[in-house]
Design a protein around this motif. Structure first.
Motif, mmCIF file in Angstrom:
data_model
loop_
_atom_site.group_PDB
_atom_site.id
_atom_site.type_symbol
_atom_site.label_atom_id
_atom_site.label_comp_id
_atom_site.label_asym_id
_atom_site.label_seq_id
_atom_site.Cartn_x
_atom_site.Cartn_y
_atom_site.Cartn_z
ATOM 1 N N ASN A 148 0.848 -1.179 0.000
ATOM 2 C CA ASN A 148 0.000 0.000 0.000
ATOM 3 C C ASN A 148 0.896 1.246 0.000
ATOM 4 O O ASN A 148 1.419 1.660 1.023
ATOM 5 C CB ASN A 148 -0.938 0.018 1.213
ATOM 6 N N VAL A 149 1.076 1.786 -1.189
ATOM 7 C CA VAL A 149 2.043 2.865 -1.377
ATOM 8 C C VAL A 149 1.700 4.084 -0.520
ATOM 9 O O VAL A 149 2.568 4.695 0.104
ATOM 10 C CB VAL A 149 2.120 3.254 -2.875
ATOM 11 N N VAL A 150 0.416 4.420 -0.479
ATOM 12 C CA VAL A 150 -0.005 5.616 0.260
ATOM 13 C C VAL A 150 0.188 5.425 1.765
ATOM 14 O O VAL A 150 0.818 6.250 2.441
ATOM 15 C CB VAL A 150 -1.480 5.959 -0.053
ATOM 16 N N ASN A 151 -0.321 4.305 2.289
ATOM 17 C CA ASN A 151 -0.211 4.049 3.735
ATOM 18 C C ASN A 151 1.245 3.969 4.182
ATOM 19 O O ASN A 151 1.598 4.375 5.282
ATOM 20 C CB ASN A 151 -0.922 2.747 4.106
ATOM 21 N N ARG A 152 2.076 3.434 3.285
ATOM 22 C CA ARG A 152 3.498 3.303 3.617
ATOM 23 C C ARG A 152 4.118 4.675 3.884
ATOM 24 O O ARG A 152 4.884 4.856 4.823
ATOM 25 C CB ARG A 152 4.194 2.621 2.428
ATOM 26 N N TRP A 153 3.753 5.656 3.031
ATOM 27 C CA TRP A 153 4.257 7.016 3.252
ATOM 28 C C TRP A 153 3.708 7.576 4.567
ATOM 29 O O TRP A 153 4.431 8.207 5.346
ATOM 30 C CB TRP A 153 3.840 7.941 2.099
ATOM 31 N N SER A 154 2.400 7.357 4.810
ATOM 32 C CA SER A 154 1.793 7.881 6.034
ATOM 33 C C SER A 154 2.488 7.314 7.270
ATOM 34 O O SER A 154 2.773 8.039 8.231
ATOM 35 C CB SER A 154 0.305 7.529 6.086
ATOM 36 N N GLU A 155 2.769 6.009 7.227
ATOM 37 C CA GLU A 155 3.408 5.366 8.377
ATOM 38 C C GLU A 155 4.837 5.869 8.571
ATOM 39 O O GLU A 155 5.272 6.116 9.701
ATOM 40 C CB GLU A 155 3.401 3.840 8.197
ATOM 41 N N LEU A 156 5.544 6.047 7.467
ATOM 42 C CA LEU A 156 6.923 6.556 7.568
ATOM 43 C C LEU A 156 6.919 7.971 8.129
ATOM 44 O O LEU A 156 7.787 8.351 8.917
ATOM 45 C CB LEU A 156 7.590 6.537 6.186
ATOM 46 N N SER A 157 5.907 8.732 7.731
ATOM 47 C CA SER A 157 5.784 10.107 8.209
ATOM 48 C C SER A 157 5.559 10.130 9.713
ATOM 49 O O SER A 157 6.156 10.917 10.446
ATOM 50 C CB SER A 157 4.628 10.805 7.490
ATOM 51 N N LYS A 158 4.683 9.234 10.168
ATOM 52 C CA LYS A 158 4.355 9.178 11.590
ATOM 53 C C LYS A 158 5.575 8.765 12.411
ATOM 54 O O LYS A 158 5.874 9.337 13.454
ATOM 55 C CB LYS A 158 3.211 8.167 11.788
ATOM 56 N N GLU A 159 6.285 7.796 11.878
ATOM 57 C CA GLU A 159 7.427 7.239 12.591
ATOM 58 C C GLU A 159 8.581 8.246 12.711
ATOM 59 O O GLU A 159 9.278 8.303 13.704
ATOM 60 C CB GLU A 159 7.893 5.993 11.831
ATOM 61 N N HIS A 160 8.795 9.015 11.654
ATOM 62 C CA HIS A 160 9.968 9.907 11.608
ATOM 63 C C HIS A 160 9.594 11.378 11.559
ATOM 64 O O HIS A 160 10.445 12.216 11.280
ATOM 65 C CB HIS A 160 10.829 9.575 10.386
ATOM 66 N N ASP A 161 8.326 11.706 11.759
ATOM 67 C CA ASP A 161 7.886 13.090 11.701
ATOM 68 C C ASP A 161 8.274 13.722 10.357
ATOM 69 O O ASP A 161 8.781 14.839 10.292
ATOM 70 C CB ASP A 161 8.499 13.886 12.869
ATOM 71 N N LEU A 162 8.047 12.957 9.289
ATOM 72 C CA LEU A 162 8.417 13.399 7.942
ATOM 73 C C LEU A 162 7.448 14.453 7.437
ATOM 74 O O LEU A 162 6.240 14.330 7.625
ATOM 75 C CB LEU A 162 8.310 12.218 6.963
ATOM 76 N N ASP A 163 7.972 15.458 6.761
ATOM 77 C CA ASP A 163 7.135 16.493 6.169
ATOM 78 C C ASP A 163 6.792 16.081 4.730
ATOM 79 O O ASP A 163 7.638 16.148 3.838
ATOM 80 C CB ASP A 163 7.902 17.827 6.187
ATOM 81 N N LEU A 164 5.567 15.598 4.527
ATOM 82 C CA LEU A 164 5.121 15.166 3.194
ATOM 83 C C LEU A 164 4.266 16.273 2.594
ATOM 84 O O LEU A 164 3.148 16.513 3.054
ATOM 85 C CB LEU A 164 4.295 13.874 3.289
ATOM 86 N N VAL A 165 4.771 16.932 1.563
ATOM 87 C CA VAL A 165 4.083 18.098 1.017
ATOM 88 C C VAL A 165 3.604 17.819 -0.408
ATOM 89 O O VAL A 165 4.376 17.386 -1.265
ATOM 90 C CB VAL A 165 5.002 19.335 1.024
ATOM 91 N N ILE A 166 2.328 18.087 -0.623
ATOM 92 C CA ILE A 166 1.723 17.934 -1.943
ATOM 93 C C ILE A 166 1.576 19.315 -2.565
ATOM 94 O O ILE A 166 1.045 20.229 -1.933
ATOM 95 C CB ILE A 166 0.347 17.258 -1.801
ATOM 96 N N CYS A 167 2.029 19.464 -3.793
ATOM 97 C CA CYS A 167 1.934 20.763 -4.466
ATOM 98 C C CYS A 167 0.472 21.138 -4.706
ATOM 99 O O CYS A 167 -0.296 20.358 -5.283
ATOM 100 C CB CYS A 167 2.660 20.715 -5.797
#
Lengths: 136, 130
Positions: free
Chosen positions: B59-78
């Motif tokens: 699950n490509v989307v959930n994988r990003w969400s989980e990585l963001s949660k784990e590392h406080d990643l800033d995921l920005v959509i234009c």
């Protein structure tokens, strides 16, 4: 802040209307101009078609964004490198491209050419001088 | 090293988002700092929570969400790319009179300036796409 000025290059490699990359690249360039960085553009491969003059997109039903390139000088985007081999491979010359200029405020607003025709080898050298490449 | 990641292609159609994810994860594990992950062009489609891949696939989307949660990643959509492609958060729904939102956890919608800032602030801009 001077220490935050980087040399940024936007590399445009695709034809203007088959995909959205060319237009969305131009949007980054226009927004990025507000950041007062040292900016250059490169056009190579099918990307050279983006600068063709006389574009007419009516039959394709697409928005013709080519007039925007002539505004780049006003955004202080004054260094545009066009790869010579890419033009030649497509049977094009500089005369087929828009005449893009900028006004030099240090010289009584004299008009200067924005487009620099460079060989593939020269473009590689120019690229190597940059800190960051945006690849579209 | 401080890195900004740019993802230019959508999920499943193209490997770019997978590669970007694995690269980002590996960089974090090696102790590098990810200043920001910026999603542009069809890459904005990585940020819709309505994605429903088959259960035996990643699950490509959930994988990003989980990585963001784990590392406080800033995921920005234009925002400009998102508006064209129908990626909507609460603010965008209200501004543009849309009847729904679809942004996934951990993502936020912002301007192209965030990409430029990422390039200026980071040691490297790593771009995934063709």
């Amino acid at each position: 802040m001077a220490e935050d000025i980087k040399k940024l290059m936007y590399v445009n490699r695709r034809a203007p209307y088959g995909t959205i990359y060319a237009w969305e690249s131009l949007e980054v360039v226009l927004i990025g101009a507000a950041f007062d960085q040292d900016v250059s553009l490169a056009f190579m491969d099918d990307g050279v078609y983006q600068l063709m003059k006389g574009q007419n997109t009516e039959a394709a039903g697409m928005k013709n964004f080519s007039p925007t390139y002539s505004a780049l000088g006003d955004y202080e985007v004054t260094k545009i490198y066009v790869e010579k081999e890419s033009l030649e491979e497509r049977g094009l010359t500089l005369d087929d491209l828009q005449h893009l200029v900028w006004e030099d405020e240090d010289d009584d607003w004299a008009e200067r050419d924005s487009i620099h025709l460079v060989s593939r080898a020269e473009l590689a050298d120019v690229m190597a001088e940059h800190d960051m490449m945006f690849n579209f | 090293m401080k890195l900004t990641i740019q993802v230019n292609e959508g999920p499943y159609q193209h490997q770019a988002s997978d590669s970007a994810y694995h690269f980002t994860k590996a960089a974090l594990e090696k102790g590098h700092e990810i200043f920001r992950v910026f999603f542009y062009h069809d890459g904005v489609n990585n940020g819709t929570r309505l994605t429903t891949p088959p259960q035996d696939d990643r699950n490509v989307v959930n994988r990003w969400s989980e990585l963001s949660k784990e590392h406080d990643l800033d995921l920005v959509i234009c925002v400009a790319a998102a508006q064209r492609r129908g990626i909507v958060d609460d603010g965008e729904a209200e501004r543009n009179g849309k009847d729904a939102t679809n942004i996934a956890d951990g993502f936020r919608i912002s301007g192209l300036g965030q990409l430029i800032e990422g390039a200026v602030q980071s040691d490297r801009l790593v771009v995934f796409g063709d």
